[in-house]
Scaffold this active site. Sequence first.
Site, mmCIF file in Angstrom:
data_model
loop_
_atom_site.group_PDB
_atom_site.id
_atom_site.type_symbol
_atom_site.label_atom_id
_atom_site.label_comp_id
_atom_site.label_asym_id
_atom_site.label_seq_id
_atom_site.Cartn_x
_atom_site.Cartn_y
_atom_site.Cartn_z
ATOM 1 N N LYS A 206 39.060 72.260 24.940
ATOM 2 C CA LYS A 206 38.125 71.008 24.411
ATOM 3 C C LYS A 206 37.424 70.194 24.561
ATOM 4 O O LYS A 206 36.199 70.208 24.944
ATOM 5 C CB LYS A 206 38.734 70.326 23.433
ATOM 6 C CG LYS A 206 37.734 69.880 22.596
ATOM 7 C CD LYS A 206 37.973 69.521 21.370
ATOM 8 C CE LYS A 206 36.828 68.741 19.390
ATOM 9 N NZ LYS A 206 38.402 67.818 18.638
ATOM 10 N N GLU A 212 46.267 68.445 33.064
ATOM 11 C CA GLU A 212 47.212 70.226 32.775
ATOM 12 C C GLU A 212 46.343 71.035 33.327
ATOM 13 O O GLU A 212 47.425 72.314 33.734
ATOM 14 C CB GLU A 212 48.347 70.179 32.311
ATOM 15 C CG GLU A 212 49.443 69.429 31.218
ATOM 16 C CD GLU A 212 49.226 67.684 30.870
ATOM 17 O OE1 GLU A 212 47.716 67.454 30.811
ATOM 18 O OE2 GLU A 212 49.742 67.283 30.238
ATOM 19 N N GLY A 267 41.592 69.863 17.876
ATOM 20 C CA GLY A 267 43.164 71.035 18.616
ATOM 21 C C GLY A 267 43.845 71.238 17.685
ATOM 22 O O GLY A 267 44.255 72.688 17.776
ATOM 23 N N ARG A 268 44.280 70.237 16.956
ATOM 24 C CA ARG A 268 46.120 71.658 16.232
ATOM 25 C C ARG A 268 45.195 71.999 15.238
ATOM 26 O O ARG A 268 46.391 72.772 13.954
ATOM 27 C CB ARG A 268 46.660 70.167 15.654
ATOM 28 C CG ARG A 268 46.264 68.853 14.920
ATOM 29 C CD ARG A 268 47.090 67.547 14.928
ATOM 30 N NE ARG A 268 46.635 66.824 14.487
ATOM 31 C CZ ARG A 268 45.892 65.616 15.086
ATOM 32 N NH1 ARG A 268 45.409 66.449 16.855
ATOM 33 N NH2 ARG A 268 45.857 64.193 14.792
ATOM 34 N N GLU A 354 51.807 64.589 14.868
ATOM 35 C CA GLU A 354 50.268 64.265 15.249
ATOM 36 C C GLU A 354 49.436 63.926 14.374
ATOM 37 O O GLU A 354 49.329 62.880 14.688
ATOM 38 C CB GLU A 354 49.922 65.300 16.619
ATOM 39 C CG GLU A 354 49.771 65.409 17.564
ATOM 40 C CD GLU A 354 48.158 65.931 18.912
ATOM 41 O OE1 GLU A 354 49.274 66.095 20.008
ATOM 42 O OE2 GLU A 354 48.317 66.287 18.357
ATOM 43 N N HIS A 385 74.082 79.377 12.848
ATOM 44 C CA HIS A 385 75.305 79.510 14.501
ATOM 45 C C HIS A 385 74.666 78.456 14.806
ATOM 46 O O HIS A 385 75.822 77.865 15.963
ATOM 47 C CB HIS A 385 75.103 80.786 15.470
ATOM 48 C CG HIS A 385 75.480 81.469 14.522
ATOM 49 N ND1 HIS A 385 76.920 82.328 14.001
ATOM 50 C CD2 HIS A 385 74.488 82.481 13.727
ATOM 51 C CE1 HIS A 385 76.297 83.340 12.722
ATOM 52 N NE2 HIS A 385 75.728 83.840 12.320
ATOM 53 N N LYS A 513 48.017 60.395 28.407
ATOM 54 C CA LYS A 513 46.500 61.684 29.941
ATOM 55 C C LYS A 513 46.054 60.150 30.681
ATOM 56 O O LYS A 513 46.317 60.616 31.878
ATOM 57 C CB LYS A 513 45.329 61.749 28.921
ATOM 58 C CG LYS A 513 45.705 63.248 28.206
ATOM 59 C CD LYS A 513 45.013 63.555 27.596
ATOM 60 C CE LYS A 513 44.673 64.744 26.771
ATOM 61 N NZ LYS A 513 43.874 66.263 25.767
HETATM 62 C C1 G6Q Z 1 45.596 68.367 18.907
HETATM 63 C C2 G6Q Z 1 45.602 67.421 20.539
HETATM 64 C C3 G6Q Z 1 46.186 67.567 22.044
HETATM 65 C C4 G6Q Z 1 44.317 68.740 21.985
HETATM 66 C C5 G6Q Z 1 45.502 68.789 23.812
HETATM 67 C C6 G6Q Z 1 44.837 69.783 24.648
HETATM 68 O O1 G6Q Z 1 44.949 67.556 18.395
HETATM 69 O O2 G6Q Z 1 43.896 66.415 20.696
HETATM 70 O O3 G6Q Z 1 47.457 68.240 21.184
HETATM 71 O O4 G6Q Z 1 44.782 69.725 21.723
HETATM 72 O O5 G6Q Z 1 45.597 67.394 24.493
HETATM 73 O O6 G6Q Z 1 43.359 69.132 25.621
HETATM 74 P P1 G6Q Z 1 42.171 69.542 25.468
HETATM 75 O O7 G6Q Z 1 41.781 70.913 24.199
HETATM 76 O O8 G6Q Z 1 41.236 68.941 25.478
HETATM 77 O O9 G6Q Z 1 42.568 70.075 26.452
#
Ligand code: G6Q
Length: 549
Positions: A206, A212, A267-268, A354, A385, A513
Amino acid sequence: MTALDQTAQWKALQAHWEEISDVHMRDLFGGDPERFEQMSLQTCGILLDYSKNRITRDSVRKLLDLANGADVVGWIRRMFSGDRLNNTEGRAVLHVALRNRSNQPIWVDGQDIMPAVNRILEKMESFTNAVRGGGWTGFTGKTITDVVNIGIGGSNLGPLMVVDALKPYCAEGPRSHFVSNVDPNHIEDTLKRLDPETSLFIVSSKTFTTQETLANAHAARNWLLQALGQETAVARHFVAVSTNAEAVQKFGINLDNMFEIWDWVGGRFSLWSAIGLPIALAIGMDKFYELLDGAHEMDRHFAETDQLSENMPVILALLGVWYVNFVGARTHAVLPYDQHLRYLPAYLQQADMESNGKRVTRHGYPVDYATGPVVWGAAGTDGQHAFYQLIHQGTQLVPCDFIAPVSSHSSLGDQHRILLANFIAQSEALMTGRPAEEARAELEASGLPPTAALDLLPHKVFPGNRPSNSILLDRLTPRRLGALIALYEHKIFVQGIIWRVNSFDQWGVELGKQLADVVLGELTGTIEPGDHDGSTRELVKYCRNHFRG
Ligand code: G6Q
């Protein structure tokens, strides 16, 4: 505004738990032949049986009073009409617009966002058809056989979970791979299995600033350039999903190959947007639309069922609040009885923790009550198990969600019945337990000497009275999966409303981050170790001294 734990509804629930905490569910079932009918709901092809919970009909009434006191119906309206519910980031919360299959206008800042949503869906559709149909080829003209999603958190877990869940629908698509961890082994292990001429990378971020994802994307780009030799190859093998056109262009991805998302998609909650591109490529656009249809069906149920006792996400949310705030549970287990749902616990863990892992209200006041629980779990029957021992006989109360499709895509129907039998038997055993008399009778019948039987007896007793929901889908189709995910999204939203927190920001993630960037500079030697505590300083020093690249 009265503090939540001082409200009449809250106090009534506290007093109510005092009254019923010793009541066993066995007796509740014994005294109420209609308990299942009263405490189950069906919608969108999903059955929710919540009768195996430590509640009475009066508990449900009191929980509904709590929801009404929090104006849950009003908040639902506010979300669907584009209010800026994410107040700390000043953003609307409109994942429901992404699957608004009715296409009714949804307004943000005086602008209907549906045309933009539809435009990106059309772009996804033509790209998906081109890749799957062979019209989009790699730089050397070969058909794409493998799609690699590079993203993390919300830009990874949703697509990963859904593609795995819908494996039976993936036969005609390219193979899917997901790289999220910055551990170089993740990207290297994946690249080893790929042919650069036939691989397509989706850089999904996003913000397009996530360390990463950018590290993995650069590694993939270098690997591709080494094999294909020319910069122009990147345009045929890399596409991006982002809000950040400038950074995408800087990376070398043609903006024609960028799929836009918007700041009102968290994001989630983003798998319904272009973040779902790997899903569309794997199952095809028609099935992707079915996934959206299922979620939309649940959205309508949620938004239009003002009688909250019939509203499935609301009921699920209230049960969670009951255990966290009145019964004292600290965790919640998600237990899918379907191998294809093995990533669902991890997905819901992020969605829930989150969103509601917050210690201040949306206006910044510390809360005096517990908020989101630890969410965890694994696919059954493996869990049986492993960790079910604690759920059956440990000292912690763990409310569980058992989830299963009644019918399987597998041709081994008899084996699926074994799975279903386990699904049903576990929730029964947790509820009924095994009283001492029963355990004693079994030990006596086994022929053990009486003293040995007596020694063993306490270990063989199961107290029962351990709560669970049973959630049954007719079959794990794209439509049902869409509805199931939306069910949980709305459950989480309602809980956030009751707890008065902002479920849509994630400052804890942002902190991680920032911190890693500082320490990275110290590790690489571009900046001198800063003012850390003794442990952190020595860890940096140790890694600097022992690092062998
Ligand atoms: C989700 C969070 C987080 C995010 C990641 C990746 O709701 O905001 O999990 O999706 O940190 O972020 P980017 O999409 O910006 O790389």
